[in-house]
Design a protein around this motif. Sequence first.
Motif, PDB file in Angstrom:
ATOM      1  N   SER B 954       0.826  -1.215   0.000  1.00  0.00           N
ATOM      2  CA  SER B 954       0.000   0.000   0.000  1.00  0.00           C
ATOM      3  C   SER B 954       0.848   1.248   0.000  1.00  0.00           C
ATOM      4  N   ARG B 955       1.923   1.241  -0.708  1.00  0.00           N
ATOM      5  CA  ARG B 955       2.731   2.453  -0.649  1.00  0.00           C
ATOM      6  C   ARG B 955       3.205   2.977  -1.984  1.00  0.00           C
ATOM      7  N   THR B 956       3.170   2.169  -2.995  1.00  0.00           N
ATOM      8  CA  THR B 956       3.777   2.638  -4.239  1.00  0.00           C
ATOM      9  C   THR B 956       2.805   2.750  -5.403  1.00  0.00           C
ATOM     10  N   SER B 957       1.534   2.453  -5.167  1.00  0.00           N
ATOM     11  CA  SER B 957       0.605   2.562  -6.290  1.00  0.00           C
ATOM     12  C   SER B 957       0.404   4.023  -6.674  1.00  0.00           C
ATOM     13  N   SER B 958       0.963   4.921  -5.870  1.00  0.00           N
ATOM     14  CA  SER B 958       0.894   6.340  -6.197  1.00  0.00           C
ATOM     15  C   SER B 958       2.123   6.792  -6.970  1.00  0.00           C
ATOM     16  N   ASN B 959       3.051   5.892  -7.186  1.00  0.00           N
ATOM     17  CA  ASN B 959       4.306   6.296  -7.829  1.00  0.00           C
ATOM     18  C   ASN B 959       4.151   6.191  -9.344  1.00  0.00           C
ATOM     19  N   TYR B 960       3.797   7.306  -9.934  1.00  0.00           N
ATOM     20  CA  TYR B 960       3.457   7.294 -11.361  1.00  0.00           C
ATOM     21  C   TYR B 960       4.622   6.839 -12.228  1.00  0.00           C
ATOM     22  N   TRP B 961       5.825   7.137 -11.783  1.00  0.00           N
ATOM     23  CA  TRP B 961       6.983   6.652 -12.564  1.00  0.00           C
ATOM     24  C   TRP B 961       6.970   5.139 -12.623  1.00  0.00           C
ATOM     25  N   LEU B 962       6.668   4.540 -11.492  1.00  0.00           N
ATOM     26  CA  LEU B 962       6.679   3.077 -11.451  1.00  0.00           C
ATOM     27  C   LEU B 962       5.512   2.509 -12.250  1.00  0.00           C
ATOM     28  N   LEU B 963       4.398   3.213 -12.225  1.00  0.00           N
ATOM     29  CA  LEU B 963       3.252   2.733 -12.994  1.00  0.00           C
ATOM     30  C   LEU B 963       3.558   2.744 -14.487  1.00  0.00           C
ATOM     31  N   ALA B 964       4.465   3.621 -14.882  1.00  0.00           N
ATOM     32  CA  ALA B 964       4.847   3.638 -16.302  1.00  0.00           C
ATOM     33  C   ALA B 964       5.564   2.344 -16.680  1.00  0.00           C
ATOM     34  N   LEU B 965       6.188   1.706 -15.696  1.00  0.00           N
ATOM     35  CA  LEU B 965       6.867   0.440 -15.975  1.00  0.00           C
ATOM     36  C   LEU B 965       5.866  -0.705 -16.070  1.00  0.00           C
ATOM     37  N   LEU B 966       4.832  -0.634 -15.271  1.00  0.00           N
ATOM     38  CA  LEU B 966       3.836  -1.695 -15.228  1.00  0.00           C
ATOM     39  C   LEU B 966       2.537  -1.080 -14.714  1.00  0.00           C
ATOM     40  N   PRO B 967       1.672  -0.669 -15.612  1.00  0.00           N
ATOM     41  CA  PRO B 967       0.465   0.037 -15.171  1.00  0.00           C
ATOM     42  C   PRO B 967      -0.535  -0.860 -14.450  1.00  0.00           C
ATOM     43  N   GLU B 968      -0.481  -2.144 -14.729  1.00  0.00           N
ATOM     44  CA  GLU B 968      -1.400  -3.037 -14.027  1.00  0.00           C
ATOM     45  C   GLU B 968      -0.815  -4.445 -14.015  1.00  0.00           C
ATOM     46  N   ASN B 969      -1.300  -5.257 -13.080  1.00  0.00           N
ATOM     47  CA  ASN B 969      -0.808  -6.622 -13.015  1.00  0.00           C
ATOM     48  C   ASN B 969      -1.673  -7.523 -13.894  1.00  0.00           C
ATOM     49  N   ALA B 970      -1.333  -8.804 -13.905  1.00  0.00           N
ATOM     50  CA  ALA B 970      -2.048  -9.728 -14.775  1.00  0.00           C
ATOM     51  C   ALA B 970      -2.171 -11.069 -14.078  1.00  0.00           C
ATOM     52  N   VAL B 971      -3.013 -11.901 -14.647  1.00  0.00           N
ATOM     53  CA  VAL B 971      -3.115 -13.274 -14.171  1.00  0.00           C
ATOM     54  C   VAL B 971      -2.087 -14.070 -14.965  1.00  0.00           C
ATOM     55  N   ALA B1053      -7.650   7.350 -11.260  1.00  0.00           N
ATOM     56  CA  ALA B1053      -7.839   5.954 -11.668  1.00  0.00           C
ATOM     57  C   ALA B1053      -6.526   5.235 -11.958  1.00  0.00           C
ATOM     58  N   ARG B1054      -5.466   5.996 -12.208  1.00  0.00           N
ATOM     59  CA  ARG B1054      -4.183   5.333 -12.488  1.00  0.00           C
ATOM     60  C   ARG B1054      -3.730   4.489 -11.302  1.00  0.00           C
ATOM     61  N   ARG B1055      -4.148   4.906 -10.107  1.00  0.00           N
ATOM     62  CA  ARG B1055      -3.627   4.268  -8.899  1.00  0.00           C
ATOM     63  C   ARG B1055      -4.318   2.965  -8.551  1.00  0.00           C
ATOM     64  N   ILE B1056      -5.385   2.650  -9.215  1.00  0.00           N
ATOM     65  CA  ILE B1056      -6.140   1.465  -8.808  1.00  0.00           C
ATOM     66  C   ILE B1056      -6.322   0.481  -9.950  1.00  0.00           C
ATOM     67  N   ARG B1057      -5.454   0.542 -10.915  1.00  0.00           N
ATOM     68  CA  ARG B1057      -5.603  -0.409 -12.020  1.00  0.00           C
ATOM     69  C   ARG B1057      -5.195  -1.819 -11.587  1.00  0.00           C
ATOM     70  N   GLY B1058      -5.549  -2.786 -12.413  1.00  0.00           N
ATOM     71  CA  GLY B1058      -5.225  -4.173 -12.082  1.00  0.00           C
ATOM     72  C   GLY B1058      -6.186  -4.726 -11.040  1.00  0.00           C
ATOM     73  N   PHE B1059      -5.797  -5.813 -10.431  1.00  0.00           N
ATOM     74  CA  PHE B1059      -6.686  -6.469  -9.466  1.00  0.00           C
ATOM     75  C   PHE B1059      -5.865  -6.990  -8.295  1.00  0.00           C
ATOM     76  N   HIS B1060      -6.560  -7.268  -7.231  1.00  0.00           N
ATOM     77  CA  HIS B1060      -5.908  -7.772  -6.019  1.00  0.00           C
ATOM     78  C   HIS B1060      -6.702  -8.983  -5.559  1.00  0.00           C
ATOM     79  N   ALA B1061      -6.097 -10.164  -5.670  1.00  0.00           N
ATOM     80  CA  ALA B1061      -6.870 -11.398  -5.471  1.00  0.00           C
ATOM     81  C   ALA B1061      -6.770 -11.951  -4.054  1.00  0.00           C
ATOM     82  N   ASN B1062      -6.322 -11.116  -3.116  1.00  0.00           N
ATOM     83  CA  ASN B1062      -6.236 -11.638  -1.748  1.00  0.00           C
ATOM     84  C   ASN B1062      -7.585 -12.108  -1.216  1.00  0.00           C
ATOM     85  N   ALA B1063      -8.648 -11.474  -1.686  1.00  0.00           N
ATOM     86  CA  ALA B1063      -9.964 -11.859  -1.181  1.00  0.00           C
ATOM     87  C   ALA B1063     -10.400 -13.226  -1.701  1.00  0.00           C
TER      88      ALA B1063
END
Lengths: 309, 1096, 381
Positions: B954-971, B1053-1063
């Motif tokens: 919960s600390r780096t989804s705000s790092n837009y530079w990092l999102l440029a490397l990988l905007p969202e995760n995948a299955v 919306a950039r900060r919440i892309r992808g999914f989180h399957a912990n649930a």
Amino acid sequence: MTEPQGTSSIDAGLNRRSFLRKLAGAGGAAVALQALDQLAADPAQALASYEAQIQELSSTSGGDLSKLDVLERMRRELVRALEKPPEERRWVMVIDLRKCVGCHACTIACVAENRLPPGVVYRPVLEEEWGVYPNVGRRFVPRPCMQCDKPPCTPVCPVNATYKNVDGVVVVDYDQCIGCRACLTACPYGARTSDFGLTYNEPNPVADGLIAGRTVAEGYERAPSFEYGEARPRQERTSPIGNARKCHFCLHRIAVGELPACVTTCIGRATLFGDANDPASLVAEMIAQPNVIRLKEELGTEPRVYYLL
Amino acid sequence: MDERRGIQQPSACELSRRDFLKASAIVGGGIAFLGALPGFSALQAARAQAEEGALAYPLADPANQIYTVCLQCNTGCGIKVKLLDGVATKIEGSPFHPMTMYPHVDYNTPIASAGTMEGAICPKGQAGLQSVYDPYRLVSVLKRKPGTPRGGGQWETISFEQAIEEIVEGGDLFGEGVVPGLRESYALTDAAVAKEMAAAVKAIHNAKDADSKRALIAEFQTKFADYLDLMIDPEHPDLGPRNNQFVFAWGRLKDARKDFIARFLNAYGTTNAHGHTTVCQGSLYFTGKAMSEQYVDGAWTGGQKFYWQGDIGNSEFVIFVGASPFEGNYGPPLRSPRLTTSLVEKNLKYVVVDPRFSKTASKAWRWLPAKPGTEGALALALIRWVIDNQRYNAPYLSAANRAAADQLGQTTWTEATWLVKLDENGVPGKFLRASEIGLREKETRPLSTDPDKTYEFDYFVALVNGEPVPVDPYARDPESAVRGDLLVDNVKLGDFTVKSSLQIIADSAREHTLEEWAEICGVEARALEEIAFEFTNHGRQAVADIHRGVSQHTNGFYNVLAWYTLNALIGNFDHAGGLIKGSTYSATGSKPGQPFKISQSSGTMVPFGTSIIRHNEKYEKHTLFLRDGYPARRNWYPLSSDIYQEIVPSIGDAYPYPVKALMFYMGSPVYSLPAGHTNIPILADPKKLPLFIAIDPFIGETSMFADYIFPDTMYLERWEFHGSHPSVAFKIQPVRNPAIAPLVPDVTVFGQQMPMSLEAVLMAIAERLGLPGFGEGGYKDYGDFTHPDDLYIRMVANLAFGEKEDGSDAVPDADDEELRIFLEARRHLPPSVFDAARWERLAGDYWRKVVYVLNRGGRFQAFEKGYKEGVIPEPSANYFGLDLTVTANPFATMVNIYQEKTYDVKNAMTGEHLVGYARYFPGPYAVTGEVLNDEADGFDLRLITHREIMQTKSRTSSNYWLLALLPENAVLMNAVDAEQRGLKDGDLVRIVSPTNPSGEWDLMNGKKVPMIGKIKTTQGIRPGVISFALGFGHFAYGGVDVTINGTTIPGDARRIRGFHANAAMRVDPYLGNTTLVDPVGGSAVFYDTFVRVEKV
Amino acid sequence: MVTIKRILYVLGILALILGLYGFYNRLFIGERDVNYGSYVTWGLWVAMYLFFAGVASGSYMVAALDYLFGVKLFKGLGKYALWSAMVTLPAALISIGMDLGHMERVWKVYLQPNLTSLLAQMVWGYTIFGAVIVISLVLAARQKEGTSWALKVMAAIGFVLAIFVSGGVGALLGVNASRAVWHVGLLPAQFPIFSLATGTALLLTIVSFFGAANDPQREGRQRALGVITIVLLLVKTYILWSDFSMSLYSGVPQNVQAINEVLYGTYWWSFWILQIFLGTVVPIVVLLVPAWAKNRILSGLIGVLVLIGFAAARANIVFPALTIPELQGLAEAFTGPHLNFDYFPSLMEWSVTIGVVGLSTLAYLIGIDRLPFLKTQAEVA
Ligand SMILES: Nc1nc2c(c(=O)[nH]1)N[C@H]1C(S)=C(S)[C@@H](COP(=O)(O)OP(=O)(O)OC[C@H]3O[C@@H](n4cnc5c(=O)[nH]c(N)nc54)[C@H](O)[C@@H]3O)O[C@H]1N2
Ligand SMILES: Nc1nc2c(c(=O)[nH]1)N[C@H]1C(S)=C(S)[C@@H](COP(=O)(O)OP(=O)(O)OC[C@H]3O[C@@H](n4cnc5c(=O)[nH]c(N)nc54)[C@H](O)[C@@H]3O)O[C@H]1N2
Ligand code: SF4
Ligand code: SF4
Ligand code: SF4
Ligand code: SF4
Ligand code: SF4
Ligand SMILES: [Mo]
């Protein structure tokens, strides 16, 4: 469309150019000394300590370098190289693909160092996967500008805004560039990108008192970058916005005896930098290895970035 | 712009951040804003120089640099923050810290010449600016809008003072009825009474049988009749006082802040102070604890919550199991150069055991995609091969005690040769004692803690050439040295049948043949043989290095134990290239001679009673056992602590007691826990949890349910002693210290200005409650405790002083130049944070040493000192040569490969003894031990999770530079699996599991967040397994709209892309509201869920 | 044909209005809202530059048929061709100007040029070409009877220049050794032919729409222009075929990929529908059927179709080469705005282009309505 830096005369443009040449050109070490000199409160003292440092470094060169992180070794070699006249040194970069762990730290270090906006990148790291389970391979290939010795990107520039400077780095004069992107099109490595004037934080709200908001957030984005030794804050429709941008081997850092940002942050120690004309340098040693290659060698661009396989 | 327009700016030093904010608020954004930008005057200077043809690069000036510690992930690499008039504009690695330079530079390098020296950090570290200057950071206290539900996203700002008053005094705060404040739980305030009660409770627990327990309870009730209303439940005095109904929990916490919190919680008197260890790599730590217990004063005690990792820079062969040092794993900057350098320049070979072809695997000699959950089986297969082929380090294992180890030049030894008694079924139990077979009488010995008292020492027993010999584990005299027989099988001694520990392990490894083990793990038997051969072919310069992929299973504890046991077979503990442990300089003042004992206090409470997570206590001893018997309502954790996944669910079940208030600091269980969604209905329900306070710079996935959120200073703005990691051979103590002016405003507490922060919140509560140890005279001999600096500066002074009583290892005094740079570099910090006079007063005689330490961002042992005599071994030609090259900061004591203490614990569900040695338990299983078989119900894919280097939780989804490397995760899915299911790259699938059939997060606020991700096919994952990267799919954290004071703040919306399957992760069928757990080591289980993907 | 003119006026004004948003955005906000970027470096505007420049030079070539070669059938048409060159050249220059990150620095190309740069050569070339058009127009306006020698000389210079500049834009692409599809010897050579084709097509439209009803030559001219258009379209198709087959059979992966992108990629329709069907097949069929070819409206529209086809053809040359990553994995390595390998012009880009088309249409109409030397005949119409 205003010209903020007063370059609306040919003279100014030429001055800028000569400055750019000087940056890594004329009297490199002198420039470096001068710079350090300015940084200290007491110039005399700083100069003395800097000289002492150079002394020390020169003496380590023959000594036991194995006790040093290559980062420190290369930094010392860099300071040594700066003592030479610029035309006698040959900056090269060596990227050891066996050591690159695909961390992208170099990409981001470069973005941060040069305050690159969205859509501008100097050093992406490409990734390949091959093979069939369970025999799989994966490789990471960082791609800075190759600083080609025969660069296809410079002759196409209509205004000589991009050229190879004295010590072989292909630079862009931001105040000269008209933003035609001919050089982008000509580069076979996709190593140039254009600055379209965006910032990472601009979609964010300003909500003073409720959250920190965009105004605060943008501080570091708007703060001046020091590319080519010039402090340029990021300002609407002012260069480098509208310009072609590319890796410049961090000339502004080299000039003060600091390695390029992508080199110092390389956690795999895969990226090496230095003066290939110094036979005792790490890079000179590495580019003589049998496993060395350059990208798209067949195009005859003569890159100054070498890869070790 | 700027100079041409002739805007006159105050000089850099004068322009404070607040002025700057004010200025920019008045003139608005855009160009005018730039005019006011700090850095402006530097810019002006730079311009001037540029025009003269000279060069300016102010960032290389040491006076524009502050050395501190990264916290973008928990590794804590040393960093150097480069400032332009107060704005952090670039972060580099510190050259002084062994995690970022290898070898790190000489500690005594003058700081003036370090301006251009830089170490390496990862991309997250580089992007740290974007965490600190996150536009969504909170800058005032938020209160849930009265009349709106928790999690409703409706907030009001409220003054700090008002907020403190409300949480302390309680009242009808939300129009929902009276909320109990913290004052109400601050019930028992008399430390003397608490101490007596604690002793009485101990007596109850130690009582032999139920009747005597009941009698003691009755006795307690009479003795403390006046205080019974202060108890949670007088029928169960061992639950402790009502103070325990205030729970303080955290995610990330390091020394200094930890000491601060401890001071507060001790004064308040609650036992409920819980961290997040079990969500992280819990069973690694708690197996480490069990393996490090020592037999002191007749009992197993003193186990350290720690673990070992490989000194991989000196290894010739490494097996990485469930660990990815190039992507996560504490951490890439530290471990990568050691690996890559050895790979290319030395002769390192390594294996990666991971169902996913990680970046680490990309450079491995072998990738072994074993079935998840069979890590223990794999280790036992190797153990079997090593034992069967006698490839173990026999001399090492033969040492039964310290004297023998000394003779062999070893720092550690094991119980391999000690004899263990078997029960009638042949099940191993406790160690045989010499007195039990009349070998040697018990001895009366003085207690180590209190030499005036004594205890009975009973010798252990080993066979030497078939003859029993008494063993005193720690005897130093050469005569006591015992080198025992290794494999002792079913020998009868007196009334007992015994085996040696090593024999028990061998038996466990021989439960299956190598081929059977290979089958269980889903790998080739040949590969196992090859790996086992290599592992035993490099002397002690081989190591199995393990991490979360081993520990976060229901059988995590035993997986870890099996791998450490394998390491023990070659005796690589403390050896260069083997297993090492981290070590840090003490800053608490506990070392003789250190100037400040930081726990000094005008007074404190004595917290006692059962914690809400029931750790460190045996169920059978508790009075609740009298009430409930087996199975316990929820599991108990005598061997572990910080059971993160138990905190909120236990509150939900009010087991063992209801909680009145929960304060959460820097943790987000909802997002980070497997099945974290089960926390939501509890957190969202004021009836279950009357008061929920978060200290969080953001409205995060957990803090969104809070009643109050207090903003905090972030990592570049605050203090913390980050400590080290197990794979660092050097003794270090990096100091996180303020590098930029906090974005949060100042508040006044105890009459002092300080930034709104964790410290301010705790101090303000202390002030209001009048807690001892705070305020005027709170620091006893040292005076007042009215500002966080009162603690932190003194800690730095201790650190600077060092650990030698005579002060001989103190750091040098900063000279004038060092001091100048120190002060100049901090010119932009406000007095509430940095006040040279205040700091100097607190540091006293040690001021210049403090400066010296802070100039380097902490204290770091010299590279040459990391290994004994500075020798790094040459590749050892001889098989298990007795090379002496050990770390200079060794573990240096007994390593438990057979654990009597673990055996002595009973499972709180079944009442059965635990197993005290490496063994394979096929999983996954419920807390009750029932093996689950969701595959049979059509959940045909095993879900695992991994890190990408560019994200944390919960600390780096705000790092837009990092999102440029990988905007969202995948299955991540094997191409074969995808083809079978008719899926291709980019297809969207929903992840459903037995306990989350709808495949979504129910936020209980009307919103549901589906777990839908894009398919990414690859050859690089074991078929039948899918994985997703951590850090994506947020549903708060600035990504969604919130309303503050009626103003809607749009989410990005950039900060919440992808999914989180912990649930989707499996809920334990017995517990019902918690993830699967490792009932022994306490781990929250991430890798044992079977799911199905549904195309959407 | 007054109605057509009216319709065109209305359309032109409409287009200009639609263009205002784009002009405003580009001039006062910058290049933020464009979809071309750092990988697809050149987008719609560059394609339109190539197109308009081609039309301008092609028009001049047609004018030269009258002034230089004195082709009877084209007598008197020269000035209209010149005028269309006059209105399309600025359209080209606006298009390319908009594309510059710093258009305020264009002067540098004149005062600090790098003459080895084809781009610089083109700027100079088109500037001179522009001057030649203006001078030719002035001379044409002045002349009373027959073609003056001055105009003849001018036309000769202009003709050569037209070939050079239209070929030059091809070379601009062709010199990029890294873009295999462009880097073929034929590329520069094709451009003059393409230019001539567009010039002819434009004139076909002009003659069909605006040719004086009482002009006895008109029908013959329309017919002749139609035939030339057919021939040029066939030549173009032949070049296209040889180009594609060479690329496909060469097996150079980049080439094959680029050609496949054109044929079957995201914008297959631009090739098959715009360029081939509407831009080539339909015109050839219609022009081959005498009754249809005679129809003024129809043949005028055919001219427009051919122009659209050629505009699409320009785009189909420019973009596909750019949508192939120079290095595998570049697209995924770092993402962000303007870092895409697929391209479709943004609203703002369309707006600017529509505005430019509107501008030149209006300029043409105003010219033939207001300029005395053009007016005469037009009024007769
Ligand atoms: N980038 C990044 N780095 C971090 C952090 C971060 O958030 N982001 N967090 C830090 C923290 S808090 C921690 S605890 C460490 C964790 O560091 P690690 O434990 O090294 O990291 P993980 O990604 O949790 O898991 C390691 C590997 O286990 C594999 N794995 C998954 N399931 C199984 C299994 O069943 N069996 C086996 N054998 N392997 C399996 C994964 O594919 C992954 O490659 O990283 C630290 N470093
Ligand atoms: N799917 C999946 N889930 C995982 C893992 C995984 O590998 N995969 N890894 C697990 C591991 S190893 C761990 S350690 C856990 C970590 O889990 P946690 O410890 O719960 O999470 P963190 O991200 O460390 O901290 C989260 C909270 O801290 C707040 N925060 C950030 N900075 C600050 C600050 O400076 N001050 C304060 N007060 N708060 C702050 C954030 O806003 C957020 O609310 O996650 C686990 N979750
Ligand atoms: S890599 Fe590209 S930009 Fe760099 S010098 Fe070569 S051609 Fe020019
Ligand atoms: S974009 Fe700038 S540097 Fe590149 S060719 Fe055009 S003018 Fe030259
Ligand atoms: S040398 Fe400098 S500019 Fe070039 S890629 Fe590295 S950091 Fe970027
Ligand atoms: S920083 Fe080094 S290891 Fe990381 S991606 Fe770049 S080159 Fe590779
Ligand atoms: S590993 Fe990266 S993010 Fe973690 S502490 Fe180190 S530099 Fe920071
Ligand atoms: Mo963790």
